[in-house]
Design a protein around this motif. Sequence first.
Motif, short mmCIF file in Angstrom:
data_model
loop_
_atom_site.label_atom_id
_atom_site.label_comp_id
_atom_site.label_asym_id
_atom_site.label_seq_id
_atom_site.Cartn_x
_atom_site.Cartn_y
_atom_site.Cartn_z
N ARG A 17 0.85 -1.18 0.00
CA ARG A 17 0.00 0.00 0.00
C ARG A 17 0.89 1.23 0.00
O ARG A 17 1.99 1.23 0.56
N VAL A 18 0.39 2.31 -0.60
CA VAL A 18 1.12 3.58 -0.68
C VAL A 18 0.22 4.69 -0.18
O VAL A 18 -0.96 4.76 -0.55
N GLY A 19 0.78 5.56 0.65
CA GLY A 19 0.05 6.72 1.14
C GLY A 19 0.78 8.00 0.83
O GLY A 19 2.02 8.06 0.91
N ASN A 20 0.03 9.04 0.47
CA ASN A 20 0.58 10.36 0.20
C ASN A 20 0.02 11.38 1.18
O ASN A 20 -1.15 11.29 1.59
N THR A 34 4.07 0.73 2.58
CA THR A 34 4.00 -0.21 3.69
C THR A 34 3.25 -1.46 3.24
O THR A 34 2.80 -1.56 2.10
N ALA A 35 3.15 -2.42 4.16
CA ALA A 35 2.48 -3.69 3.85
C ALA A 35 1.88 -4.25 5.13
O ALA A 35 2.12 -3.74 6.22
N ASP A 36 1.13 -5.32 4.99
CA ASP A 36 0.46 -5.92 6.14
C ASP A 36 1.43 -6.62 7.08
O ASP A 36 1.12 -6.84 8.25
N TRP A 123 8.19 27.61 8.43
CA TRP A 123 7.39 26.93 9.43
C TRP A 123 7.96 27.14 10.83
O TRP A 123 9.18 27.16 11.02
N PRO A 124 7.09 27.29 11.85
CA PRO A 124 7.57 27.41 13.23
C PRO A 124 7.96 26.06 13.82
O PRO A 124 8.78 25.99 14.74
N THR A 125 7.34 24.98 13.32
CA THR A 125 7.63 23.62 13.78
C THR A 125 7.77 22.72 12.56
O THR A 125 7.00 22.84 11.60
N ASN A 126 8.74 21.85 12.59
CA ASN A 126 8.97 20.95 11.47
C ASN A 126 7.67 20.21 11.11
O ASN A 126 7.13 19.47 11.92
N PRO A 127 7.17 20.37 9.87
CA PRO A 127 5.88 19.75 9.51
C PRO A 127 5.99 18.30 9.10
O PRO A 127 4.96 17.63 8.92
N TYR A 128 7.19 17.78 8.93
CA TYR A 128 7.32 16.47 8.30
C TYR A 128 6.91 15.28 9.17
O TYR A 128 6.39 14.29 8.64
N PRO A 129 7.10 15.30 10.49
CA PRO A 129 6.55 14.17 11.26
C PRO A 129 5.05 14.00 11.06
O PRO A 129 4.56 12.87 10.90
N ALA A 130 4.32 15.12 11.06
CA ALA A 130 2.86 15.04 10.85
C ALA A 130 2.54 14.58 9.44
O ALA A 130 1.58 13.81 9.23
N LEU A 131 3.31 15.02 8.45
CA LEU A 131 3.08 14.57 7.08
C LEU A 131 3.35 13.07 6.95
O LEU A 131 2.62 12.35 6.26
N GLY A 132 4.39 12.59 7.63
CA GLY A 132 4.67 11.17 7.60
C GLY A 132 3.55 10.35 8.19
O GLY A 132 3.14 9.32 7.63
N ARG A 133 3.02 10.81 9.33
CA ARG A 133 1.91 10.09 9.96
C ARG A 133 0.67 10.11 9.06
O ARG A 133 -0.02 9.10 8.90
N ALA A 134 0.39 11.26 8.48
CA ALA A 134 -0.78 11.37 7.60
C ALA A 134 -0.64 10.48 6.37
O ALA A 134 -1.61 9.85 5.93
N ALA A 135 0.56 10.41 5.80
CA ALA A 135 0.78 9.55 4.64
C ALA A 135 0.60 8.09 5.02
O ALA A 135 -0.01 7.31 4.28
N PHE A 136 1.12 7.69 6.18
CA PHE A 136 0.94 6.31 6.64
C PHE A 136 -0.54 5.99 6.84
O PHE A 136 -1.02 4.93 6.40
N ASP A 137 -1.26 6.89 7.46
CA ASP A 137 -2.69 6.65 7.71
C ASP A 137 -3.49 6.58 6.41
O ASP A 137 -4.56 5.96 6.38
N ALA A 138 -2.98 7.21 5.34
CA ALA A 138 -3.69 7.23 4.06
C ALA A 138 -3.31 6.08 3.14
O ALA A 138 -3.84 5.98 2.03
N ALA A 139 -2.43 5.19 3.57
CA ALA A 139 -1.90 4.16 2.69
C ALA A 139 -3.02 3.27 2.14
O ALA A 139 -3.88 2.80 2.88
N ALA A 140 -2.99 3.06 0.81
CA ALA A 140 -4.02 2.29 0.12
C ALA A 140 -3.44 1.74 -1.17
O ALA A 140 -2.31 2.07 -1.55
#
Length: 340
Positions: A17-20, A34-36, A123-140
């Motif tokens: 699965r791939v998430g963006n 990612t994968a199962d 950015w005041p705070t590095n946005p990439y941890p949140a982007l990584g989590r959002a991409a993982f949650d969107a994986a399909a």
Amino acid sequence: MMTPGAKNLITDVAGLRVGNAADATLKSGTTVLTADRPFTAAVHIMGGAPGTRETDLLAPDKTVAGVDALVLSGGSAYGLDACSGVVEGLRAIGRGFRLGPAIVPIVPGAIVFDLLNGGAKDWPTNPYPALGRAAFDAAAVEFDLGTAGAGTGALTGMQKGGLGSASLVLDSGHTVGALVVANPIGSVTTPGERHFWAAPFEIDGEFGGLGPDPAAGLGRAMRSRKLEAMADLAGAAVSSNGTNTTIAIVATDATLSKAEAQRMATAAHDGMARAIVPSHGPHDGDLVFAAATGAHPRGDPAANMLDLCHAASLCLARAIARAVYEARAEPGDILPCWPA
């Protein structure tokens, strides 16, 4: 004869699965594969300026047998923190290496430089941890190409880059796919920006169907509209040092050892060289991960390995061209989309 999978995406490899996730104002984003269940992974780096996390674990002599996800991200060094967001997502569902009560997800990653592309980088705070989590949650199994995920702010030598993917099903029944963020100093198109270097490998008009450039003597011009645009944006000369990179994943459902996966990653770099001119230079961090789910055992290992490596290189060349072909214009762009 090899033919594209049903989706012509890396997720034609069953179980992947791939998430963006992206921020249009930032003009950057992250892509996660990612994968199962954990999968075998390896890496080969041919560029002179890579940015990576946990790639040493993937060497054949290291003890890590499988990884839980692979991350491709924009953001240069900041983007490596996208892996941390993916680690959080995996831990939340109980995925990772277990040692007693401890859970440690294994998430190697690589980044491209997209900090001078017209996006807001204050950015005041590095946005990439949140982007990584959002991409993982969107994986399909279905995901967008072009101006999406880690390809959101990608630029090639002469036009916008992006996120690309392609697949092939071999005569053996094995599937191979590629996923790429095309952000090189080199060009993905021949002079005139109409024909793709990868055109001889195109299937069913997947990136325009214009065919190869009929001209000869190509590849000698070294102009980079990308560096010119970056210099205009910065108000000063911009060096090519570390301001580029094409990062990719090639994957298969075949059973591979880490050493065999590394060989597939190495061979896949041929596809990068076929699709980008020049490539693998001192100022690109060109890198290919390989992933093998092992869901489809191999018959003749020697013959299969040749076919898998060749298919990986073909998929990567096509995926790079698709990344540029699928890119779309957005406010604040500093380079045009194909066709220029």
